[in-house]
Write a protein that holds these residues in place. Sequence first.
Motif: not given
Ligand SMILES: [Ca+2]
Length: 448
Positions: A211, A213, A259-261
């Motif tokens: 992931d 971002e 999927n860390p946000d």
């Molecule tokens: Ca993410």
Amino acid sequence: MPSQRTWRIVFTTGIVLVCGFLIVTNAGASSFVGSAESEGSATQSLAPGESVAPPADGPTVVSSHDDGELLIVGTNGTVTYHNTTYDGYWDVDPIDNDSEELVYTATERFNDGSCSPTGSHCIKQRIERLNRTTGTTTVLYEHVQPQYEASEWHDTDRINDTHYLVADMYADAVFMVNVETDLVVWEWSAQTDYPIDGGGDYPDDWVHLNDVERLNDGRIMVSLRNQDQVAFIDPSSGHQSNWTLGAEDEHDVLYEQHNPDFIPAERGGPAVVVADSEQNRLVEYQRTDAGNWTQSWIWTDSTLQWPRDADRLPNGNTLVTDTRGGRVLEVTPNGSIGWEVAVQGGYEAERLSTGDESIGGPSAESADLTSRTDTTVPESAGPVVHVRTTVEQLLPNKVVNGIANFGPGWLRFDDLIVGLMGGLLLACWLAAEWRWSSLSFQSPIRRD
Ligand SMILES: [Ca+2]
Ligand SMILES: [Ca+2]
Ligand SMILES: [Ca+2]
Ligand SMILES: [Ca+2]
């Protein structure tokens, strides 16, 4: 000693029971929208086009790599788009707030070497754009790499029309590429800051960088799955070790997450909401003024198994992809399930019209979200679910998830165990028949 006839009746009954179990527990399942058991509700058996209630507040796009599927589920549960062109679909994102246009990563494996000049196994990584109204797809970027155990690109982050950040699973790196010129304009390799004797086997599946971002302040956040941590990179000064969330083998914090946000201070953060996959839970960590991470939210139930995506929506709900639990669901601020659709083997989901991932969503602390840790199977669940869940909960999560990942997406843990028992029974029957028969083997070579 029972007679041969009695033994044959026992074997036949056993195999009929095994077949009956597999047929009954998988009835109604289709390749992408199948059946799921949910907390407090009866088992849903959904065929494509059947609706679920209550309706969602917008269409939901879901990717899967088990069977290579990209699908869009309408607000009432109707499947409005379904694409199976490639082997695997991974990250999918809406382009800005225009939910008509989506961008996703898709992979295609070639075992005949036809995409590689060296003739070895290779993989085509693609970033594609889809107009979901017209169904038109456009390849934005394509790259061929050798094929390893885990080499598929799992995530890209769109910066603008020409620039994309890529989580390069094959190279254990993250880079920014200009998709018009194909030039890589920035890159960070995990080897810069991490020893190669940590994580998984080097180079096959060392980091499993799944992931990426770009944060509003320009930093890059990456998920290093096999190091059990989320890392922060400043493009000019490099790795920020004092920001790292989790540490290798500290599984009570993160255990091979997806999927860390990042949720910034203006929405109640800094916080990171993440699918803590091998712990079968969703967690959120809040950054304290002292520069530490403290757990601010946790959610699980008896069905959640190897979740790989959790998006905090603007209304405070959390959209979850429950990969081996076979569903995409929405957890409300009070911890109950507000919406659910059965999807086997999903990788990630996006609620269209709410922006990319958790953009616009509040932190758990600021929205006062209720945690849930109860994994008791609800009374309304059938006996098969009770037995399956009890056995699964007795074993380490990694073992159960590993067995589930070994087979096709629709294969559940109990199917595999019962199927193996059936195979053992059949082998015993054949051995017994051979022993009862007058057949005997003799060597084809005779010595005078
Ligand atoms: Ca993410
Ligand atoms: Ca996404
Ligand atoms: Ca993305
Ligand atoms: Ca998502």
